[in-house]
Design an enzyme around this catalytic site. Sequence first.
Site, short mmCIF file in Angstrom:
data_model
loop_
_atom_site.label_atom_id
_atom_site.label_comp_id
_atom_site.label_asym_id
_atom_site.label_seq_id
_atom_site.Cartn_x
_atom_site.Cartn_y
_atom_site.Cartn_z
N SER A 103 41.84 35.22 36.65
CA SER A 103 41.25 35.24 37.99
C SER A 103 40.38 34.03 38.25
O SER A 103 39.97 33.80 39.39
CB SER A 103 40.43 36.51 38.19
OG SER A 103 39.31 36.53 37.32
N LYS A 151 33.66 41.79 42.84
CA LYS A 151 33.43 40.34 42.82
C LYS A 151 32.65 39.89 44.06
O LYS A 151 31.81 38.99 43.97
CB LYS A 151 34.77 39.60 42.74
CG LYS A 151 35.47 39.77 41.40
CD LYS A 151 36.84 39.10 41.41
CE LYS A 151 37.55 39.29 40.08
NZ LYS A 151 38.91 38.70 40.07
#
Length: 295
Positions: free
Chosen positions: A180, A223
């Site tokens: 990611s 996130k």
Amino acid sequence: MLKIIIIGLIIVFGLSIYGNLYLLANNADLQDLVSEVHSKNIELSNQISSLTSKISNLEDKLSEPVKETQQELNFKYVDDTSHTLSITAVAVRPILIRDGFFQNVQYDGTVMTIEVSTHQGTGLILVNTAIPTGVDFQSSAKIAAGVAEKYLQTDLSDTDIIFSITADDDEHLQAVDGHSAGAAMTVLLISSLQNTKLNDDVIMTGTINPDMSIGMVGGISEKSDAAGKYGAKIFLVPDKQAVVFVEECSESKTGNFIYRSCSSEQKPLSPITEDKYGMKTIEVSNIKDALLYFQ
């Protein structure tokens, strides 16, 4: 008879004197010629010495621009091939929650710093972390280097690339999925090679693909919280991922029973992050689009 002998001697003596005078005259002419040649040799030697001095001065003048150009090239070479730059990225880590005999996994967002250093070398691509991590970071680093080559249309076979990844709590990195961070690593490397600064107000998440597209990731909600708490003003996410599922519940009472029903609804993420952190959430589909926000 004696008279004839005397006349002969006088003739011989006269011829001898004439011959000596002739030789003396020729010798004088020869000395003059030698003196003239010597003088011309001295003059020629002086001219050669003067010409040599002029040539030497000319060579010095010609070498000065070459030296300055070489110095500029050397400075540019060092400046263009040796850089250190960092970027902030977000990831999620699993947290194990125990409740008596039961345990559950909860996900939490975390912030990490990725630094890249580029040096003249043999094309090595390395990932340096404070603690051992999986192969995800290494795989993302190699793809990031390939995309940087394609985007910049350059050859990095003579450049060593070192990514260093740290966090406030380095133990968090053990559970972080390096894929990611691939898009952020690519933006970082391209910016370093271009010797450009990065906008610290921007944080992004997303994998990186060889065709320069940014791939989807998990944990967008967690996130976004990590990015908002960090103080980011713009949060970049992969295409079609600027959404969040919000659970809404309602209760109804029938007699002594209370019924609770919940449903999950997809909502745009940006209004939520703007209201909560003053941070816009924006979708990007490729590296070119992402770089525009970091400039």
